[in-house]
Design an enzyme around this catalytic site. Structure first.
Site, PDB file in Angstrom:
ATOM      1  N   GLN A 159       5.257  -5.771  -0.060  1.00  0.00           N
ATOM      2  CA  GLN A 159       4.337  -5.257  -0.896  1.00  0.00           C
ATOM      3  C   GLN A 159       5.132  -4.576  -2.213  1.00  0.00           C
ATOM      4  O   GLN A 159       4.801  -4.656  -3.359  1.00  0.00           O
ATOM      5  CB  GLN A 159       3.587  -3.728  -0.403  1.00  0.00           C
ATOM      6  CG  GLN A 159       2.574  -4.053   0.410  1.00  0.00           C
ATOM      7  CD  GLN A 159       2.749  -4.485   2.021  1.00  0.00           C
ATOM      8  OE1 GLN A 159       4.168  -4.552   2.232  1.00  0.00           O
ATOM      9  NE2 GLN A 159       2.014  -4.262   3.044  1.00  0.00           N
ATOM     10  N   CYS A 197       4.317   5.443  -3.644  1.00  0.00           N
ATOM     11  CA  CYS A 197       4.338   6.512  -2.644  1.00  0.00           C
ATOM     12  C   CYS A 197       5.496   6.731  -2.154  1.00  0.00           C
ATOM     13  O   CYS A 197       5.824   7.832  -1.695  1.00  0.00           O
ATOM     14  CB  CYS A 197       3.439   6.174  -1.501  1.00  0.00           C
ATOM     15  SG  CYS A 197       3.620   4.791  -0.668  1.00  0.00           S
TER      16      CYS A 197
END
Length: 424
Positions: free
Chosen positions: A113, A46
Site C-alpha cells: 500500500q 496513518c
C-alpha cells in the site's frame, strides 16, 4: 525531509500533524506562497507524516522554517514539532524516501500500500503545482527503486497477515477459483474487513456477510459489493457455503458439531473450507471431524505467517542493497547535472576567446588569402589547445561531482574563470 512515523512518534502526535483532504491542499498552497522558489510533496498516512522539500541552492527552506510551517498549519507549538519530527538532508533524505517507497520502513515490511500512497502524494502535489523538476526526478526514481525491490526480491511475495495467508495460501489448496463459490463471512470488524479485501482481490463474487449488528453488515456489504444477511440465518447460510470464515469477537463458538450435524443432509457431502480467524475461536474444533470439512484455525495460519516473516527478513538485506544502489545512482545524476552548466559555460567562454584570437591572427597574418586547408589546420590547433587545457580541470570536476562535490571544485571554477551567474 522533515517527518515522523510509527518508529519515533506516538499516534497522538501523528494525528495532530496529519494532513488530509482540504487541509492537504491548503498546506501545499500555503507552502508555495511562503516559499515560491521551492517544491514540496507532502506524504501523510496513518503511520507517517513527511514533508519532502526541494529547491536550487539558496532557495531551500531549512529545518526550522519547515517546522514553523507545520506548526502554523496544524496549530502545534514549533518546539514540539522540532522535538517530535526528524529532519534528513541530501542523500540521507533521498535514501529515506526510497526506503519508504520500497516498504522497508513500513510497520509490515513489504506491504504494497505504501508505494501507492507515495504515488498519490506526488500526483496530488503535481495537481497543485507544488512539485517541480527536482521532486519529479526524485519521486520517479523512488518508484523505480520500489519496483526493482518488488521484481528482484521476494519481499512482497510472502504474506504475513492472517487474512492474507488464509485467502492467498490456504484457499488455493482447496479451490482453484473463487468466482463461482459462495463465501460466508461472520463478523464485520477489522479482521472481517481486511479479509473481504483479499477475497475481492482473489476474484470472489458471491460473498455474504453476517454480523450481530445488521446495520454494520449492511454498511460493509455496500462497501464490498456483497450481501448482508441476518445473524439468525447463520445455519441457512452455512448450508449453502463453500467457504466459511469466522472473524467475530464472540466468547463462545458460533458453530458447534451439534449444529453442523443438522446440516449434513442439506450439504450432501459438499466440500466446506472453514477459516477460523477469531480469538477465541468461532468454530468448535470438532466440526473439523466431519467428512468434506477442512478447518484451519488462527494457530494453523499463524505458523505460516511466522515462516513468511522469516523469509521476508532474509530478503531485507538484498532489498536494502537495491535501495542504496538506486540512491547513489540518483545522487550521481544530480551531481553531474549540477556540473553541466559550469562545463557548458566554461567551454562557451573558451570558444569565444578562440574566435576572437582567430580573427586577430587572420587579420594580422593576412590569412584570408590562405587556402581552406591551412585555415582549417590553424582552427584545429586552437581546438586541441583548448581541449588539452580544459581536460585536467574538467576531469577533476567530474571526479569531485561523483564524490559529492566535497572539494568544491564547481564553485572554484566559477570564481577562477569568472563564469558569473549563468551557471546557477
Amino acid at each position: 525531509m522533515l517527518g515522523c512515523s510509527h518508529h519515533d512518534a506516538a499516534v497522538e502526535f501523528r494525528e495532530r500533524v496529519s494532513f488530509s483532504g482540504e487541509s492537504l491542499g491548503h498546506a501545499l498552497e500555503a507552502f508555495r506562497d511562503q516559499f515560491p522558489r521551492s517544491e514540496l510533496v507532502l506524504l501523510s498516512t496513518c503511520n507517517r507524516v513527511e514533508l519532502y522539500a526541494a529547491a536550487s541552492e539558496g532557495n531551500l527552506p531549512d529545518t526550522d522554517h519547515l517546522a514553523d510551517f507545520v506548526a502554523k498549519q496544524q496549530g502545534v507549538a514549533s518546539e514540539e514539532v522540532r522535538r517530535q519530527m526528524t529532519d534528513r538532508v541530501d542523500a540521507d533524505a533521498v535514501l529515506h524516501l526510497f526506503t519508504v517507497a520500497a516498504s522497508l520502513d513500513s510497520m509490515v515490511v513489504g506491504e504494497p500500500q505504501i508505494l501507492n500512497q507515495v504515488k498519490q502524494a506526488y500526483d496530488f502535489a503535481c495537481s497543485r503545482d507544488s512539485a517541480g523538476p527536482l521532486t519529479h526526478s526524485v519521486f520517479q526514481s523512488a518508484n523505480r527503486a520500489a519496483k526493482r525491490v518488488h521484481q528482484e526480491t521476494a519481499l512482497a511475495k510472502r504474506r504475513v497477515s492472517i487474512p492474507s495467508v488464509a485467502v492467498g495460501e490456504v484457499v488455493p489448496e482447496v479451490f482453484d477459483d473463487l468466482r463461482k463459490k459462495t463465501i460466508v463471512v461472520c463478523g464485520a470488524g477489522e479482521m472481517g474487513t481486511e479479509t473481504l479485501r483479499y477475497l475481492r482481490d482473489a476474484g470472489a463474487r458471491d460473498i455474504r456477510i453476517l454480523n450481530r449488528s445488521y446495520d454494520r453488515a449492511v454498511a460493509l456489504a455496500e462497501e464490498f459489493d456483497a450481501r448482508a444477511e441476518r445473524w439468525d440465518e447463520l445455519l441457512t447460510q452455512v448450508a449453502q457455503a463453500d467457504v466459511l470464515i469466522g472473524t467475530t469477537s464472540s466468547e463462545q463458538p458460533i458453530l458447534d458439531s451439534l449444529s453442523f450435524s443438522s446440516l449434513s443432509g442439506k450439504r450432501q457431502g459438499d466440500v466446506l473450507l472453514i477459516l477460523d480467524l477469531a480469538v477465541p475461536r468461532d468454530i468448535d474444533p470438532s466440526v473439523g471431524d466431519f467428512d468434506g470439512v477442512y478447518l484451519y484455525s488462527v494457530d494453523d495460519l499463524q505458523a505460516a505467517c511466522q515462516r513468511n516473516q522469516e523469509e521476508r527478513r532474509k530478503e531485507w538485506p538484498k532489498a536494502r542493497a537495491i535501495v542504496e544502489e538506486e540512491t547513489e545512482r540518483f545522487m550521481q545524476s544530480i551531481r553531474h547535472r549540477a556540473t553541466g552548466p559550469v562545463i557548458a559555460r566554461l567551454r562557451k567562454q573558451a570558444q569565444e576567446i578562440k574566435h576572437l584570437e582567430l580573427e586577430r591572427l587572420t587579420a594580422k597574418l593576412q590569412l584570408e588569402t590562405a587556402d581552406a586547408t591551412t585555415q582549417k589546420e590553424i582552427e584545429k590547433s586552437f581546438d586541441r589547445l583548448i581541449n588539452k587545457l580544459l581536460h585536467p580541470p574538467l576531469a577533476s570536476l567530474r571526479d569531485d561531482a561523483a564524490a559529492g562535490h566535497r572539494r568544491g571544485l564547481a564553485d572554484a571554477l566559477r570564481h577562477l574563470f569568472n563564469l558569473g551567474d549563468e551557471t546557477n
